[in-house]
Design a protein around this motif. Structure first.
Motif, PDB file in Angstrom:
ATOM      1  N   THR A   1       8.285 -37.492  26.100  1.00  0.00           N
ATOM      2  CA  THR A   1       8.751 -37.790  24.744  1.00  0.00           C
ATOM      3  C   THR A   1       7.790 -37.107  23.794  1.00  0.00           C
ATOM      4  O   THR A   1       6.579 -37.299  23.881  1.00  0.00           O
ATOM      5  N   LEU A   2       8.334 -36.282  22.906  1.00  0.00           N
ATOM      6  CA  LEU A   2       7.529 -35.552  21.920  1.00  0.00           C
ATOM      7  C   LEU A   2       7.909 -36.011  20.529  1.00  0.00           C
ATOM      8  O   LEU A   2       9.031 -36.457  20.293  1.00  0.00           O
ATOM      9  N   ARG A   3       6.962 -35.883  19.609  1.00  0.00           N
ATOM     10  CA  ARG A   3       7.257 -36.152  18.201  1.00  0.00           C
ATOM     11  C   ARG A   3       7.267 -34.823  17.458  1.00  0.00           C
ATOM     12  O   ARG A   3       6.284 -34.079  17.485  1.00  0.00           O
ATOM     13  N   ARG A   4       8.381 -34.528  16.796  1.00  0.00           N
ATOM     14  CA  ARG A   4       8.504 -33.269  16.053  1.00  0.00           C
ATOM     15  C   ARG A   4       7.397 -33.130  15.019  1.00  0.00           C
ATOM     16  O   ARG A   4       6.847 -32.053  14.831  1.00  0.00           O
ATOM     17  N   SER A   5       7.067 -34.232  14.359  1.00  0.00           N
ATOM     18  CA  SER A   5       6.060 -34.175  13.296  1.00  0.00           C
ATOM     19  C   SER A   5       4.692 -33.762  13.817  1.00  0.00           C
ATOM     20  O   SER A   5       3.887 -33.203  13.063  1.00  0.00           O
ATOM     21  N   ASP A   6       4.411 -33.997  15.114  1.00  0.00           N
ATOM     22  CA  ASP A   6       3.138 -33.562  15.691  1.00  0.00           C
ATOM     23  C   ASP A   6       3.011 -32.043  15.698  1.00  0.00           C
ATOM     24  O   ASP A   6       1.912 -31.503  15.813  1.00  0.00           O
ATOM     25  N   PHE A   7       4.155 -31.355  15.600  1.00  0.00           N
ATOM     26  CA  PHE A   7       4.171 -29.893  15.654  1.00  0.00           C
ATOM     27  C   PHE A   7       4.661 -29.294  14.335  1.00  0.00           C
ATOM     28  O   PHE A   7       5.198 -28.185  14.301  1.00  0.00           O
ATOM     29  N   ASP A   8       4.470 -30.021  13.245  1.00  0.00           N
ATOM     30  CA  ASP A   8       4.889 -29.576  11.911  1.00  0.00           C
ATOM     31  C   ASP A   8       6.365 -29.177  11.879  1.00  0.00           C
ATOM     32  O   ASP A   8       6.751 -28.204  11.222  1.00  0.00           O
ATOM     33  N   ALA A   9       7.195 -29.916  12.603  1.00  0.00           N
ATOM     34  CA  ALA A   9       8.627 -29.637  12.659  1.00  0.00           C
ATOM     35  C   ALA A   9       9.424 -30.907  12.378  1.00  0.00           C
ATOM     36  O   ALA A   9      10.521 -31.088  12.878  1.00  0.00           O
ATOM     37  N   GLY A  10       8.882 -31.809  11.550  1.00  0.00           N
ATOM     38  CA  GLY A  10       9.484 -33.121  11.324  1.00  0.00           C
ATOM     39  C   GLY A  10      10.460 -33.194  10.176  1.00  0.00           C
ATOM     40  O   GLY A  10      10.768 -34.287   9.704  1.00  0.00           O
ATOM     41  N   ARG A  11      10.967 -32.072   9.729  1.00  0.00           N
ATOM     42  CA  ARG A  11      11.889 -32.072   8.590  1.00  0.00           C
ATOM     43  C   ARG A  11      13.066 -33.017   8.847  1.00  0.00           C
ATOM     44  O   ARG A  11      13.608 -33.075   9.935  1.00  0.00           O
TER      45      ARG A  11
ATOM     46  N   ILE B   1      16.991 -37.336  11.180  1.00  0.00           N
ATOM     47  CA  ILE B   1      17.023 -36.675  12.484  1.00  0.00           C
ATOM     48  C   ILE B   1      15.781 -37.202  13.182  1.00  0.00           C
ATOM     49  O   ILE B   1      14.676 -37.078  12.659  1.00  0.00           O
ATOM     50  N   SER B   2      15.962 -37.822  14.318  1.00  0.00           N
ATOM     51  CA  SER B   2      14.844 -38.539  14.942  1.00  0.00           C
ATOM     52  C   SER B   2      13.611 -37.670  15.112  1.00  0.00           C
ATOM     53  O   SER B   2      13.699 -36.498  15.461  1.00  0.00           O
ATOM     54  N   ASP B   3      12.468 -38.280  14.815  1.00  0.00           N
ATOM     55  CA  ASP B   3      11.189 -37.599  15.013  1.00  0.00           C
ATOM     56  C   ASP B   3      10.889 -37.487  16.505  1.00  0.00           C
ATOM     57  O   ASP B   3      10.358 -36.490  16.970  1.00  0.00           O
ATOM     58  N   GLU B   4      11.249 -38.518  17.271  1.00  0.00           N
ATOM     59  CA  GLU B   4      11.026 -38.491  18.722  1.00  0.00           C
ATOM     60  C   GLU B   4      12.125 -37.715  19.417  1.00  0.00           C
ATOM     61  O   GLU B   4      13.311 -37.938  19.171  1.00  0.00           O
ATOM     62  N   ILE B   5      11.701 -36.817  20.275  1.00  0.00           N
ATOM     63  CA  ILE B   5      12.610 -35.980  21.060  1.00  0.00           C
ATOM     64  C   ILE B   5      12.374 -36.298  22.537  1.00  0.00           C
ATOM     65  O   ILE B   5      11.245 -36.228  23.014  1.00  0.00           O
ATOM     66  N   GLU B   6      13.439 -36.673  23.225  1.00  0.00           N
ATOM     67  CA  GLU B   6      13.356 -36.895  24.668  1.00  0.00           C
ATOM     68  C   GLU B   6      13.565 -35.558  25.366  1.00  0.00           C
ATOM     69  O   GLU B   6      14.505 -34.828  25.051  1.00  0.00           O
ATOM     70  N   VAL B   7      12.689 -35.232  26.310  1.00  0.00           N
ATOM     71  CA  VAL B   7      12.717 -33.938  26.986  1.00  0.00           C
ATOM     72  C   VAL B   7      12.850 -34.162  28.488  1.00  0.00           C
ATOM     73  O   VAL B   7      12.146 -34.990  29.067  1.00  0.00           O
ATOM     74  N   ARG B   8      13.752 -33.414  29.104  1.00  0.00           N
ATOM     75  CA  ARG B   8      13.923 -33.411  30.567  1.00  0.00           C
ATOM     76  C   ARG B   8      13.764 -31.974  31.040  1.00  0.00           C
ATOM     77  O   ARG B   8      14.399 -31.067  30.497  1.00  0.00           O
ATOM     78  N   ILE B   9      12.945 -31.801  32.042  1.00  0.00           N
ATOM     79  CA  ILE B   9      12.621 -30.466  32.551  1.00  0.00           C
ATOM     80  C   ILE B   9      13.005 -30.404  34.020  1.00  0.00           C
ATOM     81  O   ILE B   9      12.724 -31.334  34.779  1.00  0.00           O
ATOM     82  N   SER B  10      13.630 -29.309  34.428  1.00  0.00           N
ATOM     83  CA  SER B  10      13.916 -29.082  35.834  1.00  0.00           C
ATOM     84  C   SER B  10      13.601 -27.632  36.137  1.00  0.00           C
ATOM     85  O   SER B  10      14.111 -26.727  35.453  1.00  0.00           O
ATOM     86  N   VAL B  11      12.742 -27.414  37.120  1.00  0.00           N
ATOM     87  CA  VAL B  11      12.349 -26.036  37.458  1.00  0.00           C
ATOM     88  C   VAL B  11      12.394 -25.814  38.959  1.00  0.00           C
ATOM     89  O   VAL B  11      12.159 -26.729  39.755  1.00  0.00           O
ATOM     90  N   GLU B  12      12.704 -24.572  39.308  1.00  0.00           N
ATOM     91  CA  GLU B  12      12.562 -24.088  40.671  1.00  0.00           C
ATOM     92  C   GLU B  12      11.649 -22.869  40.597  1.00  0.00           C
ATOM     93  O   GLU B  12      11.637 -22.164  39.597  1.00  0.00           O
ATOM     94  N   ALA B  13      10.890 -22.659  41.664  1.00  0.00           N
ATOM     95  CA  ALA B  13       9.968 -21.526  41.675  1.00  0.00           C
ATOM     96  C   ALA B  13       9.899 -20.928  43.083  1.00  0.00           C
ATOM     97  O   ALA B  13       9.969 -21.638  44.082  1.00  0.00           O
ATOM     98  N   ARG B  14       9.731 -19.623  43.114  1.00  0.00           N
ATOM     99  CA  ARG B  14       9.673 -18.837  44.348  1.00  0.00           C
ATOM    100  C   ARG B  14       8.225 -18.509  44.677  1.00  0.00           C
ATOM    101  O   ARG B  14       7.452 -18.168  43.784  1.00  0.00           O
ATOM    102  N   ARG B  15       7.855 -18.611  45.942  1.00  0.00           N
ATOM    103  CA  ARG B  15       6.492 -18.284  46.373  1.00  0.00           C
ATOM    104  C   ARG B  15       6.172 -16.859  45.949  1.00  0.00           C
ATOM    105  O   ARG B  15       6.912 -15.928  46.207  1.00  0.00           O
ATOM    106  N   ALA B  16       5.035 -16.677  45.286  1.00  0.00           N
ATOM    107  CA  ALA B  16       4.684 -15.378  44.718  1.00  0.00           C
ATOM    108  C   ALA B  16       3.602 -14.646  45.508  1.00  0.00           C
ATOM    109  O   ALA B  16       3.326 -13.492  45.243  1.00  0.00           O
ATOM    110  N   ASP B  17       2.931 -15.293  46.471  1.00  0.00           N
ATOM    111  CA  ASP B  17       1.875 -14.560  47.185  1.00  0.00           C
ATOM    112  C   ASP B  17       2.265 -14.259  48.594  1.00  0.00           C
ATOM    113  O   ASP B  17       3.269 -14.490  49.074  1.00  0.00           O
TER     114      ASP B  17
END
Length: 188
Positions: A157-167, A172-188
């Motif tokens: 959970t991020l707050r837009r106002s923490d990043f000077d983006a709270g207009r 428009i809610s200051d709190e933003i819920e974030v969901r991240i999903s990543v896949e990665a390939r072996r690089a070495d």
């Protein structure tokens, strides 16, 4: 005699695995975010085309690390005028800071496949410490690519106002819920 026993024990001890380096798969890595609009609706957005590296230490997951670059031009909320407004100087200032970055600073293992990833998020020219609640989904050979692969999900959970983006907060809610999903390939 003791010296030869110690030498034999040292040679027989299994070697610790080296940390594994993975490159994010941009076609299977994304960030989904949501915010409330005037109390009437929840709006969803997507950030894609992520680039970055995961260094995973299977013997000591707390010694792992993550670095990700998030291009703001790839933001999609389903309505181009809103996307343009969010990328503008009034919100994220994507002209001056075209990408957000995340760099881990510490990882706390909380379970067999879970952890908290603390790191620095740079967004809109502002750097703040954030914590991701993360889960290792799978680690193994990719069935089609036939190379080592790894996948994680995380939330924050991020707050837009923490990043000077709270207009327009709180409309428009200051709190933003974030969901991240990543896949990665072996690089070495």
């Amino acid at each position: 005699m003791i010296r030869s026993l110690l030498l034999a024990a040292t040679l027989a001890a299994p070697a610790a695995a080296e940390p594994e380096r993975y490159a994010l798969a941009p076609d299977h890595s994304q960030i989904l975010f949501q915010f409330e609009h005037l109390g009437y609706s929840t709006t969803w957005g997507l950030l894609s085309n992520l680039a970055g590296t995961i260094v995973f230490d299977p013997d000591d997951p707390a010694a792992s690390s993550v670095e990700v670059a998030i291009p703001l031009a790839a933001m999609f909320t389903g309505w181009e005028p809103r996307d343009e407004a969010f990328r503008s100087a009034e919100f994220l200032g994507a002209d001056e800071n075209p990408e957000a970055t995340f760099r881990s600073t510490a990882i706390e293992v909380t379970g067999e496949d879970t952890g908290r990833i603390a790191g620095v998020l740079a967004l809109n020219g502002v750097e703040r410490e954030v914590v991701l609640e993360a889960r290792l989904n799978h680690r193994g050979d990719h069935p089609m690519e036939r190379v080592p692969w790894i996948g994680f999900d995380a939330t924050a959970t991020l707050r837009r106002s923490d990043f000077d983006a709270g207009r327009f907060a709180p409309f428009i809610s200051d709190e933003i819920e974030v969901r991240i999903s990543v896949e990665a390939r072996r690089a070495d």
